[in-house]
Design a protein around this motif. Structure first.
Motif, PDB file in Angstrom:
ATOM      1  N   THR A 457       0.828  -1.204   0.000  1.00 31.76           N
ATOM      2  CA  THR A 457       0.000   0.000   0.000  1.00 31.76           C
ATOM      3  C   THR A 457       0.867   1.261   0.000  1.00 31.76           C
ATOM      4  OG1 THR A 457      -1.623  -1.231   1.269  1.00 31.76           O
ATOM      5  CG2 THR A 457      -1.935   1.137   1.148  1.00 31.76           C
ATOM      6  N   MET A 458       1.937   1.235   0.800  1.00 38.50           N
ATOM      7  CA  MET A 458       2.822   2.397   0.875  1.00 38.50           C
ATOM      8  C   MET A 458       3.461   2.681  -0.478  1.00 38.50           C
ATOM      9  SD  MET A 458       4.612   1.810   4.567  1.00 38.50           S
ATOM     10  CE  MET A 458       5.830   3.103   4.477  1.00 38.50           C
ATOM     11  N   ILE A 459       3.904   1.595  -1.137  1.00 38.79           N
ATOM     12  CA  ILE A 459       4.519   1.761  -2.449  1.00 38.79           C
ATOM     13  C   ILE A 459       3.485   2.278  -3.443  1.00 38.79           C
ATOM     14  CG2 ILE A 459       5.697   0.568  -4.336  1.00 38.79           C
ATOM     15  CD1 ILE A 459       7.396   0.288  -1.910  1.00 38.79           C
ATOM     16  N   LYS A 460       2.342   1.639  -3.411  1.00 45.34           N
ATOM     17  CA  LYS A 460       1.283   1.971  -4.361  1.00 45.34           C
ATOM     18  C   LYS A 460       0.874   3.435  -4.248  1.00 45.34           C
ATOM     19  CE  LYS A 460      -1.699   1.165  -7.430  1.00 45.34           C
ATOM     20  NZ  LYS A 460      -1.298   0.727  -8.746  1.00 45.34           N
ATOM     21  N   TYR A 461       0.777   3.935  -3.028  1.00 49.89           N
ATOM     22  CA  TYR A 461       0.283   5.299  -2.821  1.00 49.89           C
ATOM     23  C   TYR A 461       1.412   6.311  -2.601  1.00 49.89           C
ATOM     24  CZ  TYR A 461      -4.435   3.556  -2.889  1.00 49.89           C
ATOM     25  OH  TYR A 461      -5.601   2.993  -3.292  1.00 49.89           O
ATOM     26  N   GLY A 462       2.639   5.865  -2.818  1.00 50.83           N
ATOM     27  CA  GLY A 462       3.763   6.793  -2.706  1.00 50.83           C
ATOM     28  C   GLY A 462       3.944   7.349  -1.307  1.00 50.83           C
ATOM     29  N   VAL A 463       3.642   6.560  -0.298  1.00 45.75           N
ATOM     30  CA  VAL A 463       3.813   6.998   1.079  1.00 45.75           C
ATOM     31  C   VAL A 463       5.106   6.375   1.602  1.00 45.75           C
ATOM     32  CG1 VAL A 463       2.834   6.851   3.403  1.00 45.75           C
ATOM     33  CG2 VAL A 463       1.326   7.086   1.427  1.00 45.75           C
ATOM     34  N   ASP A 464       6.052   7.218   2.082  1.00 42.54           N
ATOM     35  CA  ASP A 464       7.296   6.588   2.533  1.00 42.54           C
ATOM     36  C   ASP A 464       7.402   6.477   4.050  1.00 42.54           C
ATOM     37  OD1 ASP A 464       7.751   9.172   3.091  1.00 42.54           O
ATOM     38  OD2 ASP A 464       9.362   9.468   1.616  1.00 42.54           O
ATOM     39  N   ASN A 465       6.441   7.044   4.774  1.00 42.20           N
ATOM     40  CA  ASN A 465       6.432   6.871   6.228  1.00 42.20           C
ATOM     41  C   ASN A 465       5.097   6.272   6.634  1.00 42.20           C
ATOM     42  OD1 ASN A 465       6.293   7.153   9.042  1.00 42.20           O
ATOM     43  ND2 ASN A 465       7.673   8.909   8.959  1.00 42.20           N
ATOM     44  N   ILE A 466       5.176   5.141   7.309  1.00 44.01           N
ATOM     45  CA  ILE A 466       3.937   4.427   7.642  1.00 44.01           C
ATOM     46  C   ILE A 466       2.991   5.271   8.491  1.00 44.01           C
ATOM     47  CG2 ILE A 466       4.778   3.257   9.731  1.00 44.01           C
ATOM     48  CD1 ILE A 466       3.235   0.747   8.462  1.00 44.01           C
ATOM     49  N   ARG A 467       3.571   6.241   9.227  1.00 43.52           N
ATOM     50  CA  ARG A 467       2.715   7.078  10.069  1.00 43.52           C
ATOM     51  C   ARG A 467       1.857   8.039   9.254  1.00 43.52           C
ATOM     52  NH1 ARG A 467       7.492   7.427  14.361  1.00 43.52           N
ATOM     53  NH2 ARG A 467       8.546   6.961  12.397  1.00 43.52           N
ATOM     54  N   ALA A 468       2.228   8.213   7.984  1.00 42.00           N
ATOM     55  CA  ALA A 468       1.384   9.038   7.116  1.00 42.00           C
ATOM     56  C   ALA A 468       0.211   8.217   6.581  1.00 42.00           C
ATOM     57  CB  ALA A 468       2.203   9.583   5.956  1.00 42.00           C
ATOM     58  N   LEU A 469       0.284   6.910   6.802  1.00 36.30           N
ATOM     59  CA  LEU A 469      -0.758   6.009   6.290  1.00 36.30           C
ATOM     60  C   LEU A 469      -1.688   5.547   7.410  1.00 36.30           C
ATOM     61  CD1 LEU A 469      -1.472   4.497   3.609  1.00 36.30           C
ATOM     62  CD2 LEU A 469      -0.179   2.567   4.515  1.00 36.30           C
ATOM     63  N   HIS A 472      -2.759   9.068  13.802  1.00 32.49           N
ATOM     64  CA  HIS A 472      -3.395  10.391  13.886  1.00 32.49           C
ATOM     65  C   HIS A 472      -2.796  11.408  12.926  1.00 32.49           C
ATOM     66  CE1 HIS A 472       0.125  10.666  16.431  1.00 32.49           C
ATOM     67  NE2 HIS A 472       0.062  11.975  16.297  1.00 32.49           N
ATOM     68  N   LYS A 473      -1.691  11.069  12.267  1.00 31.52           N
ATOM     69  CA  LYS A 473      -1.099  12.032  11.335  1.00 31.52           C
ATOM     70  C   LYS A 473      -1.594  11.838   9.906  1.00 31.52           C
ATOM     71  CE  LYS A 473       2.986  13.121  13.942  1.00 31.52           C
ATOM     72  NZ  LYS A 473       4.383  12.736  14.160  1.00 31.52           N
ATOM     73  N   VAL A 474      -2.524  10.928   9.729  1.00 29.13           N
ATOM     74  CA  VAL A 474      -3.023  10.651   8.385  1.00 29.13           C
ATOM     75  C   VAL A 474      -3.732  11.877   7.831  1.00 29.13           C
ATOM     76  CG1 VAL A 474      -4.709   9.295   7.092  1.00 29.13           C
ATOM     77  CG2 VAL A 474      -3.237   8.181   8.752  1.00 29.13           C
ATOM     78  N   ASP A 475      -3.379  12.236   6.618  1.00 34.25           N
ATOM     79  CA  ASP A 475      -4.023  13.350   5.938  1.00 34.25           C
ATOM     80  C   ASP A 475      -5.319  12.825   5.309  1.00 34.25           C
ATOM     81  OD1 ASP A 475      -4.836  15.331   4.267  1.00 34.25           O
ATOM     82  OD2 ASP A 475      -3.141  15.159   2.873  1.00 34.25           O
ATOM     83  N   LEU A 476      -6.437  13.327   5.838  1.00 33.41           N
ATOM     84  CA  LEU A 476      -7.722  12.806   5.351  1.00 33.41           C
ATOM     85  C   LEU A 476      -7.934  13.143   3.878  1.00 33.41           C
ATOM     86  CD1 LEU A 476     -10.070  13.384   8.389  1.00 33.41           C
ATOM     87  CD2 LEU A 476      -9.039  11.265   7.614  1.00 33.41           C
TER      88      LEU A 476
END
Ligand code: PHE
Length: 500
Positions: A457-469, A472-476
Motif C-alpha cells: 500500500t505504501m509503495i502503491k500510494y507513494g507513502v514513505d512513512n507508515i505514520r502518514a498512512l 493520527h497524522k493521516v491526511d484525510l
C-alpha cells in the motif's frame, strides 16, 4: 446582494433618520431582497430593523370573472327580459348553465325576479350590482371598509387573503453611510501592514449550517485489501473469520509447534494481556500438543522441555494471522476430509520499536492450502500464479526457518528499479508436528504464505512513512482523493515485505 441597495438604505436613514416601512420606501424591491440587505447591514450593526406584516386581499379567478362580466345574480337579472313574458326556467338553465344555477337564488333573494308559472319575470326595472362594486373596491385597495363584505366575499371564494412582509428600519450602533468590505480572515498581510487595526471583521454566524460531508471514503489500506481479496476469491479461496484479536498463546504459538522458550514469545515481541491474563481453558487436544513439544512424534524427537499449561493459557494480541489458520485447520480436521483453501487479511500486533516502516499494529495477508499429495513444488507453483496476478513474474525462493513450517521459504522478487532481489513474503509447508495434533490425517499437507498489507500500500500510494498512512497524522485529504487501487505491473517488486 446589491451594494447599491444597502447604500440607498443607509442614505435614506441618513436623511430621514428612520424608515417607517420598506414596502412604501422601496416599492419595487422584493421583501426577500430587502431582508438580505438588512441582515447584512445588521450584522455590521449599521441598522436595526423590525418585521412588519401587512395583510391584504386579492381577487380569485371567479371574483375576476364577476368584475369583468357582473355578478351571477346580475347576469340572471339581465337575462330576464322586461315584461310579462319573462323567460322560461328551462331556457334560462340551458342558456346560462352554471351561472343560472349559482345566480338564481340570489336574484330571488334580492327580489329582482320572481317565478311566474314555469317562467321567471322581472320584479324591478333596474338593479345595482353590489357584489361587482365591492369586488372592485377590494381590487383597488386590497381590503374593504365593511368587514361583513370581506367575510361574505371570502365565503363565496371570490377573494383570498395574502400577507406581505416589510420592515421598519432605524440606525444601528455603528451607523454610517460608508460601506466597507468586511474581512473574513486575519491574514499575514494584514498583520504585517497593520491593516488589521482598522479592518472590520465579519461576525461568525453560529447559526449557519455546516458544509455537508460529500460521503465516506475507503482508506488506501482497505482499497488494497479489497484488491487482494478479489485475487483470493478468483482463485477459489474462502475467507477466514479474523474478528478475534485476542487469542491464547496456545493458538498463537503452541498449536503451531512454537516452543515455549521461543524468542518471539518474549515480552519484547508479544503483547500479553494483563486483564484477563489467561484463557479459562485449553482445547481438548492440548495433551497431544504437549506430547509433541516434549517428546515429538510423527518422525520428530520434539523439543524435549517440560511444556507448561499456564504458559499456553496466557492471552496475547495475536502476533500473526496464522493463529487463526491453526484454529481453522483444527475445525477442518473435525469434518470428513476435504481439500480447502483459506485466506485472511487482518490486523496483527507486535511489540516492536516504531519507526518509518514499522508500527506495533499492521495487517497480514495470509493464504493456506490443505490438500493431499502436495509437495514443495505445489506451493511454489501456487505462489507463481498468485503473484503473477499482481504483475510479479520473477520470483525466487530462499530456504528459511519457521518453527511451524518445513521447508520454509522466503519469497524474493526481482526489482527492476533497484536491480536486485527483494524479500516480499514468507511461506512454507506446515510441519506434521503441527498438523497431526490438530487432527489432520496422514497424507494431508498444508502449504501457507504470508505478507504484509502495509508495504504494497505504501509503495502503491507513494507513502514513505507508515505514520502518514496509519494513525493520527493521516491526511484525510489523501484518503479522500486517492483513486481505487489497481495492482499493476509497474508496482514495485519491493512491495511485498516479509510478514515475519
Ligand atoms: N505466520 C507467518 C508470519 O507471521 C507467515 C506464514 C504464514 C509463514 C503461513 C508460513 C506459512 O510471518
Amino acid at each position: 446582494m446589491s451594494e447599491e441597495l444597502k447604500l440607498s438604505i443607509l442614505n435614506k436613514l441618513e436623511s430621514e433618520n428612520s424608515i417607517a416601512d420598506t414596502k412604501t420606501a422601496f416599492v419595487d424591491v422584493s421583501p426577500e431582497t430587502i431582508l438580505g440587505a438588512l441582515k447584512s447591514l445588521e450584522s455590521q450593526e449599521k441598522v436595526n430593523y423590525k418585521t412588519l406584516t401587512t395583510e391584504f386581499w386579492t381577487i380569485e379567478a371567479e371574483g375576476q370573472d364577476q368584475i369583468d362580466n357582473g355578478s351571477y345574480e346580475a347576469r340572471i337579472f339581465y337575462a330576464v327580459p322586461a315584461g310579462e313574458e319573462g323567460i322560461t326556467i328551462a331556457e334560462l338553465n340551458s342558456k346560462y348553465g352554471k351561472v343560472a344555477n349559482l345566480g338564481q337564488g340570489k336574484a330571488f333573494q334580492n327580489k329582482w325576479v320572481k317565478k311566474n308559472g314555469s317562467s321567471i319575470v322581472r320584479l324591478v326595472d333596474s338593479i345595482v350590482d353590489q357584489i361587482k362594486a365591492d369586488l372592485e373596491v377590494v381590487q383597488a385597495t386590497g381590503t374593504h371598509p365593511n368587514t361583513n363584505v370581506i367575510r361574505d366575499l371570502k365565503r363565496r371564494s371570490l377573494i383570498k387573503q395574502n400577507k406581505v412582509l416589510s420592515y421598519s428600519v432605524s440606525k444601528g450602533a455603528n451607523f454610517s453611510t460608508e460601506l466597507r468590505k468586511q474581512a473574513t480572515d486575519l491574514t499575514v498581510e494584514m498583520l504585517q501592514s497593520g491593516a488589521w487595526k482598522k479592518a472590520e471583521f465579519k461576525k461568525f454566524n453560529f447559526d449557519s449550517l455546516g458544509v455537508n460531508p460529500s460521503g465516506g471514503h475507503l482508506h488506501p489500506l482497505m482499497k488494497v485489501r479489497e484488491e487482494f481479496r478479489q485475487i483470493f476469491f478468483d482463485t477459489g479461496f474462502e475467507e477466514m473469520p479474523t474478528n478475534e484479536f485476542v487469542v491464547s498463546s496456545f493458538w498463537n504459538f503452541d498449536a503451531l509447534f512454537v516452543p515455549q522458550q521461543h524468542a518471539a514469545r518474549d515480552l519484547q515481541d508479544t503483547f500479553f494481556l494483563k486483564e484477563p491474563a489467561v484463557a479459562t481453558e485449553l482445547p481438548e487436544f492440548w495433551e497431544t500438543v504437549k506430547d509433541v513439544h516434549e517428546k515429538g512424534g510423527y518422525g520428530s524427537i520434539g523439543y524435549r522441555y517440560p511444556w507448561s499449561q499456564e504458559e499456553a493459557k496466557k492471552l496475547v494480541l495475536r502476533t500473526h494471522t496464522t493463529a487463526v489458520s491453526s484454529q481453522m485447520l483444527y475445525k477442518l480436521a473435525q469434518e470428513p476430509y476435504r481439500p480447502a483453501k483459506y485466506f485472511s487479511i487482518d490486523r496483527v500486533y507486535r511489540n516492536e520499536a516504531v519507526d518509518a516502516t514499522h508500527l506495533a499494529e499492521f495487517h497480514q495477508v495470509e493464504g493456506i492450502i490443505a490438500d493431499k499429495n502436495m509437495s514443495l513444488g505445489s506451493l511454489i507453483a501456487f505462489m507463481d500464479r498468485f503473484f503473477q496476478k499482481m504483475g510479479i513474474t520473477k520470483l525466487r525462493f530462499k530456504p528459511a526457518y519457521n518453527p511451524y513450517t518445513e521447508p520454509s521459504l522466503e519469497i524474493f522478487s526481482w526489482h527492476e528499479g533497484l536491480n536486485t532481489w527483494v524479500e516480499i513474503g514468507n511461506s512454507g509447508m506446515f510441519r506434521p508436528e503441527m498438523l497431526r495434533p490438530l487432527g489432520l490425517e496422514e497424507g494431508v499437507q498444508v502449504a501457507g504464505f504470508g505478507l504484509s498489507l502495509e508495504r504494497p500500500t505504501m509503495i502503491k500510494y507513494g507513502v514513505d512513512n507508515i505514520r502518514a498512512l496509519v494513525g493520527h497524522k493521516v491526511d484525510l485529504g489523501m484518503v479522500e482523493t486517492n483513486p481505487a487501487c489497481r495492482l499493476d505491473k509497474k508496482m514495485g517488486k519491493e512491495v511485498f515485505q516479509s510478514a515475519v
